[in-house]
Design an enzyme around this catalytic site. Structure first.
Site, PDB file in Angstrom:
ATOM      1  N   ASP A  85       0.856  -1.185   0.000  1.00 43.26           N
ATOM      2  CA  ASP A  85       0.000   0.000   0.000  1.00 43.26           C
ATOM      3  C   ASP A  85       0.891   1.235   0.000  1.00 43.26           C
ATOM      4  O   ASP A  85       2.081   1.165   0.281  1.00 43.26           O
ATOM      5  CB  ASP A  85      -0.919  -0.018   1.218  1.00 43.26           C
ATOM      6  CG  ASP A  85      -2.138   0.866   1.024  1.00 43.26           C
ATOM      7  OD1 ASP A  85      -2.254   1.501  -0.044  1.00 43.26           O
ATOM      8  OD2 ASP A  85      -2.979   0.928   1.946  1.00 43.26           O
ATOM      9  N   ASP A 120      -3.272   7.606  -3.722  1.00 42.24           N
ATOM     10  CA  ASP A 120      -4.522   8.320  -3.980  1.00 42.24           C
ATOM     11  C   ASP A 120      -4.883   9.203  -2.789  1.00 42.24           C
ATOM     12  O   ASP A 120      -4.163   9.245  -1.790  1.00 42.24           O
ATOM     13  CB  ASP A 120      -5.644   7.323  -4.264  1.00 42.24           C
ATOM     14  CG  ASP A 120      -5.812   6.309  -3.141  1.00 42.24           C
ATOM     15  OD1 ASP A 120      -4.787   5.801  -2.642  1.00 42.24           O
ATOM     16  OD2 ASP A 120      -6.958   6.025  -2.745  1.00 42.24           O
ATOM     17  N   CYS A 272     -14.431 -24.216  16.911  1.00 40.09           N
ATOM     18  CA  CYS A 272     -13.613 -24.231  15.690  1.00 40.09           C
ATOM     19  C   CYS A 272     -12.579 -25.359  15.753  1.00 40.09           C
ATOM     20  O   CYS A 272     -11.882 -25.528  16.764  1.00 40.09           O
ATOM     21  CB  CYS A 272     -12.916 -22.888  15.541  1.00 40.09           C
ATOM     22  SG  CYS A 272     -11.712 -22.825  14.206  1.00 40.09           S
ATOM     23  N   CYS A 274      -9.820 -25.555  13.896  1.00 42.27           N
ATOM     24  CA  CYS A 274      -8.543 -25.170  13.300  1.00 42.27           C
ATOM     25  C   CYS A 274      -7.398 -25.506  14.256  1.00 42.27           C
ATOM     26  O   CYS A 274      -7.608 -25.646  15.470  1.00 42.27           O
ATOM     27  CB  CYS A 274      -8.541 -23.681  12.940  1.00 42.27           C
ATOM     28  SG  CYS A 274      -8.180 -22.561  14.317  1.00 42.27           S
ATOM     29  N   CYS A 277      -7.080 -23.739  17.644  1.00 41.76           N
ATOM     30  CA  CYS A 277      -8.121 -23.875  18.657  1.00 41.76           C
ATOM     31  C   CYS A 277      -8.283 -25.288  19.198  1.00 41.76           C
ATOM     32  O   CYS A 277      -8.799 -25.481  20.299  1.00 41.76           O
ATOM     33  CB  CYS A 277      -9.475 -23.442  18.074  1.00 41.76           C
ATOM     34  SG  CYS A 277      -9.579 -21.708  17.589  1.00 41.76           S
TER      35      CYS A 277
END
Length: 527
Positions: A85, A120, A272, A274, A277
């Site tokens: 960015d 920008d 969860c 994953c 966890c």
């Protein structure tokens, strides 16, 4: 740049973006890495399957003042695609950054980024129309400055669209940026809308931008990183996202799920599965030492984000992205409002939805009424029956698809399918009137839906059936009434046709042979 699209559903698409450092699949969220405080490394990203990350070139430049630029891949210890960015978010936060558009382009080239963003000028959420117009013009001016000094064509350059909540300015900005040959286009200033859950406005902004941008280029939504929004944003055509929320939320003890955000202190156990966890508990994470809890929570948050994107991609492959929106819209009132706003653009979604899909679809009730397949079916109805015949036979369309193969009424259908004086129409709770000419077209014969509904639904569907039958200008109508829906159709047809025209047969009591004989008598009598 190479961007190949492999599969579409609604405005969502699965694609591959190739950069000089490798390829990655879209839709994709870039995890934003703080170059000076990295809590997750290359090994973790490789395990999750994240092949592209993002960092802030402006912060990297500011933190290395007086030092020569070095390859960003080495700085992050990450050999795959790195996007950078430009510092525009810092402009939104602080109003100023000490770097020019030309300088940040040159710096991104020197650090060998793969995807660079021009500097920008963000519009923000609270800007009035005049300020929004200025930010659009300033962003275009800066884009022209950047394009003049870009020397490296092996870097993919992002052209941001501004305008904030002022949709005319968003559309104007998108048209102006589309005239400039960027590899990727992005919509800026959505963060505050997402934080305040003004998803309806966000939907409008995305549609306004997408309508004016080249369809063959990837579309990036800056600052979107909560999995709860991914299905909705992808359905609107967003290919790329970026966010540091996975880490910022972890620092605050916030636990991401596809249905929303939970506080670790309010949780007793993890549902969860994953790796972050599966062998611990919320209490253990809160009591852990040396930032282990924060690290594991950040890992879970990224696992969740990536898992939801995989779920979205699989929904696109199966042609069931709309069903995923229906499911997720029940998680929170703001998401319900988001889905309702998306429905207003259903005609736009229909134009990009494949006519045939690899799987059938689910009809889940009123929320399915505006799905693209339904709109497409309704548009086919007026021209579906080529010949206006003297008698319309209206049969139940319920247990078996295609409807003409339903064992209960199959013999009735066969008896009159090719009859020169008979048109056959089924009444389906999912689709309303289904002329036999459309009975085997996708997705009528591939739809799973309920066989019963409440009175309001039955009444609405029955009116559609009545309207269609009336449009055929029949000399005689024979309705085989079956169940509550059949009784609702009877009531509506009775309002439209006189008793001498309408004959109602009780499908629950009459055997197929008796129905056939009764219809044959009606044909003879009318002749």
């Amino acid at each position: 740049m190479s961007f190949q699209v492999h599969c579409k559903d609604l405005l969502g698409r699965i694609g591959t973006i190739n950069t000089k450092s490798g390829a990655f699949a879209t839709p994709h969220m870039f995890p934003v890495l703080d170059p000076h405080h990295r809590i997750l490394g290359r090994k973790f990203f490789d395990r999750v399957g994240i092949n592209a990350v993002m960092t802030n070139a402006y912060l990297l430049k500011r933190g290395r003042q007086g030092l020569d630029p070095v390859d960003v891949h080495g700085t992050l210890d990450y050999p795959h695609t790195v996007a950078t960015d430009s510092g525009a978010y810092q402009i939104l936060e602080y109003g100023y950054v000490g770097v020019t558009p030309e300088e940040i382009v040159a710096y991104q080239e020197k650090i060998n980024t793969d995807i660079g963003v021009i500097l920008d000028f963000p519009t923000g959420f609270k800007s009035d129309a005049s300020r929004a117009r200025w930010t659009v013009d300033e962003t275009v001016r800066r884009a022209d400055q950047a394009l003049e000094v870009i020397t490296r064509k092996d870097i993919l350059w992002v052209g941001p669209v501004q305008g904030g909540v002022h949709l005319k300015e968003v559309e104007r900005s998108a048209r102006l940026m589309a005239d400039r040959d960027f590899d990727i286009y992005a919509l800026g200033s959505p963060t505050e809308l997402m934080e305040t859950q003004r998803y309806d406005l966000l939907v409008d902004m995305i549609v306004a931008a997408k309508n004016a941008l080249p369809k063959g280029k990837p579309f990036h939504l800056f600052g979107a990183g909560h999995p709860v929004l991914f299905p909705f944003l992808v359905a609107l055509g967003c290919d790329l996202f970026d966010s540091a929320a996975y880490a910022l939320y972890a620092r605050a003890g916030r636990y991401l799920t596809p249905e929303g955000t939970l506080l670790l202190r309010d949780m007793v156990e993890f549902a969860c599965p994953c790796p972050a966890c599966v062998d611990t508990s919320p209490d253990e994470l809160m009591k852990s030492q040396d930032n282990e809890g924060e690290t594991r929570l950040a890992q879970h948050n990224l696992w969740t984000c990536n898992s939801e994107l995989r779920r979205v991609r699989e929904a696109i492959r199966r042609g069931r992205l709309w069903e995923l929106l229906e499911l997720r819209s029940q998680a929170h009132p703001a998401l319900k409002e988001c889905f309702t706003r998306i429905v207003q653009y259903a005609e736009i979604l229909e134009r990009s939805t494949p006519a045939v899909k690899p799987c059938g679809i689910f009809y889940l009730g009123l929320s399915s009424n505006n799905r693209p397949e339904k709109l497409r079916f309704v548009s086919k109805l007026p021209g579906s029956v080529e010949e206006r015949r003297k008698l319309v036979l209206v049969l139940p369309g319920r247990w078996r698809r295609p409807f003409h193969e339903d064992p209960r009424y199959e013999s009735v259908t066969k008896a009159f399918d090719d009859h020169p004086k008979v048109s056959i129409c089924f009444y389906s709770l999912s689709w309303g009137p289904v002329p036999i000419e459309l009975d085997e077209t996708f997705p009528i014969a591939q739809t799973e839906g309920p066989d019963s509904g409440d009175y309001l639904v039955l009444e609405e569907r029955a009116k559609k059936v009545s309207d269609f039958v009336r449009s055929l200008h029949p000399k005689r109508v024979v309705l085989v009434s079956d169940g509550d829906y059949g009784r609702a159709v009877t009531e509506e047809l009775s309002k439209r046709f006189a008793k001498r025209i309408l004959a109602v047969l009780n499908g629950e009591k009459m055997k197929p042979d008796a129905i056939i004989k009764s219809v044959e008598r009606k044909i003879v009598l009318k002749a």
